[in-house]
Design a protein around this motif. Structure first.
Motif, PDB file in Angstrom:
ATOM      1  N   ALA A 278     133.981   4.276  28.373  1.00 49.56           N
ATOM      2  CA  ALA A 278     132.973   3.679  28.366  1.00 49.56           C
ATOM      3  C   ALA A 278     132.196   3.776  26.874  1.00 49.56           C
ATOM      4  N   GLY A 279     132.983   4.813  26.067  1.00 49.85           N
ATOM      5  CA  GLY A 279     132.289   4.841  24.523  1.00 49.85           C
ATOM      6  C   GLY A 279     131.069   5.884  24.648  1.00 49.85           C
ATOM      7  N   ARG A 280     130.728   6.723  25.706  1.00 51.13           N
ATOM      8  CA  ARG A 280     129.638   7.515  25.727  1.00 51.13           C
ATOM      9  C   ARG A 280     129.773   8.847  25.167  1.00 51.13           C
ATOM     10  N   ILE A 281     131.237   9.008  24.765  1.00 50.24           N
ATOM     11  CA  ILE A 281     131.520  10.179  24.049  1.00 50.24           C
ATOM     12  C   ILE A 281     131.458  10.096  22.317  1.00 50.24           C
ATOM     13  N   ASP A 282     130.669  11.005  21.865  1.00 52.38           N
ATOM     14  CA  ASP A 282     131.252  11.055  20.309  1.00 52.38           C
ATOM     15  C   ASP A 282     131.739  12.442  20.025  1.00 52.38           C
ATOM     16  N   PRO A 283     133.104  12.145  19.707  1.00 53.54           N
ATOM     17  CA  PRO A 283     133.759  13.349  19.461  1.00 53.54           C
ATOM     18  C   PRO A 283     133.408  14.365  18.224  1.00 53.54           C
ATOM     19  N   ASP A 284     132.732  13.930  17.335  1.00 45.61           N
ATOM     20  CA  ASP A 284     132.299  14.647  16.233  1.00 45.61           C
ATOM     21  C   ASP A 284     131.321  15.718  16.735  1.00 45.61           C
ATOM     22  N   ARG A 285     130.795  15.751  18.050  1.00 42.26           N
ATOM     23  CA  ARG A 285     129.967  16.648  18.500  1.00 42.26           C
ATOM     24  C   ARG A 285     130.878  18.063  18.909  1.00 42.26           C
ATOM     25  N   TYR A 286     132.212  17.791  19.105  1.00 37.20           N
ATOM     26  CA  TYR A 286     133.316  18.713  19.624  1.00 37.20           C
ATOM     27  C   TYR A 286     134.234  19.198  18.731  1.00 37.20           C
ATOM     28  N   ARG A 287     134.679  20.271  18.858  1.00 37.82           N
ATOM     29  CA  ARG A 287     135.857  20.947  18.060  1.00 37.82           C
ATOM     30  C   ARG A 287     136.969  20.446  18.928  1.00 37.82           C
ATOM     31  N   ALA A 288     136.999  20.089  20.052  1.00 42.66           N
ATOM     32  CA  ALA A 288     138.255  19.661  20.890  1.00 42.66           C
ATOM     33  C   ALA A 288     137.777  18.793  22.118  1.00 42.66           C
ATOM     34  N   LEU A 289     138.720  17.772  22.438  1.00 40.72           N
ATOM     35  CA  LEU A 289     138.667  17.203  23.774  1.00 40.72           C
ATOM     36  C   LEU A 289     139.879  17.797  24.656  1.00 40.72           C
ATOM     37  N   VAL A 290     139.505  18.639  25.809  1.00 41.24           N
ATOM     38  CA  VAL A 290     140.524  19.265  26.772  1.00 41.24           C
ATOM     39  C   VAL A 290     140.780  18.277  27.849  1.00 41.24           C
TER      40      VAL A 290
END
Length: 501
Positions: A278-290
């Motif tokens: 749904a596009g609710r995640i801003d990956p810039d907030r995290y060092r990695a997606l697990v």
């Protein structure tokens, strides 16, 4: 219907168990005696007969331990209308109880609590249960969206984000489960853990009753025999309980990683696959997606989000196998609830041909977008019997301090399903790439196959790791499966991504 007939419906779970030797994993919340508020406000065990105790010290419970509800009698079954919510929000549960009677809901958070694996955070009062209407069936699609609301859980602002389970228990001792996620997508964290709820629903055969239940893999014929994918559902609904005990078939993989990561103090945030979609995640907030568990079903927005994360410098960690194999679509439910219907057109001829079929659900690799171009390896096949993972490039930093040397065999670590590098399939753009295991095993047809573990670095600097096996997460914190070498290798990876000293 006798017990023998009820057990017959377990065949759906057993069929999937062939390819997942780890399945749901241990249920740590069953180790303790649940407590409930009594009529006078005191905390008492639910199973004690207070009237018979005459005010004296409670006697031993008059009923046996909790028994698992089934999908034939539906002693107690339920689902959450929202799979995830933030502290301060609410989650609604729709629950059926047959025969109607009082029930309670205990809520547990998965983690590492002195080794227990879960901690109870709240309990409902005694609630009045009703027998909800039978599920609605349209073709092979089963939905319980018409059930009445049974209980609303207001999530306190102080609750930690994480993976949670609501444990439903009737007065006469039947039990079922409802998983959900507490998330805070505004707060930055080192690692965002994505629970694969889309894949969980794809495997959900509810109701596993030999009659109406269907998943993207199975359905039933008129004589209660289990049918295969050619007769399975093309669309399944999130508005229904999970079959059997109420937990997804592959949920244990995610819980294994959660316990490991929380035990060693990693800074975690939590979300689910539909948040990514749904596009609710801003990956810039995290060092990695697990991606900690079996994560087979991806929508195009999910893939595009993961690709943007990689291109922006956020690492991707895939701790299972057969990831991003099928392309799916999500649609609103009949009542307008977003992303409540999951469609995957597996059968040949569905979705048109040529340009008309472009973008329709199918294998990603058949769409000209093989999963290897993101993950670095891709699905190779099932592993009928567990085999050793054979270490390659042992001088790489991933294997540092593990004690592994070139050719070291880690027993049983190639299991369930396996990935490998396909030489004729395009690779992603990289500034460095390495295979860290090359493990032979015998395939389902008796041929010699091999598994590979992959790590590459994208031009953005992001790492992309793929374990290439179902058994990696269980080796982190599954009783009887823990391997210190896998624990250390995973810590080496996460520490480098998180830039720990």
């Amino acid at each position: 219907m006798d017990v023998g007939e009820v057990r017959r419906w377990e065949s759906g779970a057993l069929a999937h168990g062939v390819s997942d030797p780890f399945g749901q994993g241990p249920l740590p919340w069953l180790t303790g005696e649940p407590q409930y508020p009594g009529d006078d406000g005191r905390v008492v065990p639910w199973y004690v007969d207070l009237a018979a105790s005459n005010g004296r010290a409670p006697r031993k419970p008059h009923l046996p331990g909790p028994r698992t509800a089934d999908d034939v009698r539906r002693q107690i079954k339920g689902f959450a209308t929202q799979a995830a919510a933030a502290p301060g929000e609410a989650i609604d549960f729709r629950i059926t109880v047959d025969p109607p009677q009082e029930f309670t809901v205990d809520v547990y958070r998965i983690g590492h609590y002195g080794g227990d694996g879960a901690a109870q955070v709240t309990a409902s009062p005694r609630l009045s249960g009703i027998a909800q209407p039978a599920p609605l069936v349209a073709g092979r699609t089963v939905s319980c969206h018409h059930w009445w609301q049974s209980w609303r859980l207001h999530i306190p602002p102080y609750w930690k984000t994480g993976a949670y389970v609501a444990v439903l228990t009737t007065a006469d001792g039947y039990r079922s489960h409802v998983p959900f996620t507490v998330r805070d997508l505004e707060a930055p964290a080192d690692l965002l853990l994505l629970l694969p709820d889309i894949t969980w629903q794809a495997y959900n055969l509810y109701p596993e009753d030999g009659r109406t239940g269907a998943s993207l893999y199975h359905a039933w014929d008129d004589e209660g025999r289990l049918l295969g994918e050619q007769e399975a559902a093309a669309t399944v609904s999130f508005d229904r309980p999970y079959a059997g005990a109420g937990l997804p078939l592959h949920i244990g993989h995610a819980y294994d990683f959660v316990r490991f990561a929380e035990r060693y103090g990693y800074d975690l945030a939590y979300a689910d696959s539909r948040d990514l979609h749904a596009g609710r995640i801003d990956p810039d907030r995290y060092r990695a997606l697990v991606f900690p568990g079996h994560d087979e079903y991806w929508s195009r927005p999910m893939r595009e989000s993961a690709e943007r994360a990689r291109e922006g410098g956020t690492s991707l960690v895939f701790l299972s196998a057969n990831t991003m194999y099928w392309q799916v679509e999500l649609a609103p439910a009949a009542d307008g609830g977003p992303d409540r219907l999951l469609t995957c057109r597996k059968r040949r001829g569905e979705g048109g041909q040529g340009e008309a079929a472009k973008g329709r659900t199918a294998l990603w690799r058949d769409q000209g977008e093989p999963e290897q171009t993101l993950i670095g390896v891709q699905y190779a096949g099932r592993v009928p019997q567990p085999a050793p993972l054979v270490v390659r490039n042992a001088d790489h930093w991933l294997w540092e301090a593990t004690g592994a040397t070139e050719g070291t065999e880690i027993p049983g670590l190639v299991a369930g399903e396996a990935d490998r590098y396909f030489p004729r399939t395009p690779l992603p753009d990289t500034i460095e790439r390495i295979l860290l295991a090359h493990s032979p095993y015998e395939g389902t047809d008796g041929r010699r196959c091999h598994q590979e573990t992959s790590l590459y670095r994208a031009p953005s600097g992001a790492y992309v790791f793929a374990s290439g096996t179902f058994a990696w997460s269980p080796a982190l914190d599954r009783p009887g499966h823990v391997d210190p070498r896998v624990q250390r290798a995973t810590a080496n990876l996460l520490d480098r991504i998180c830039k720990r000293d």
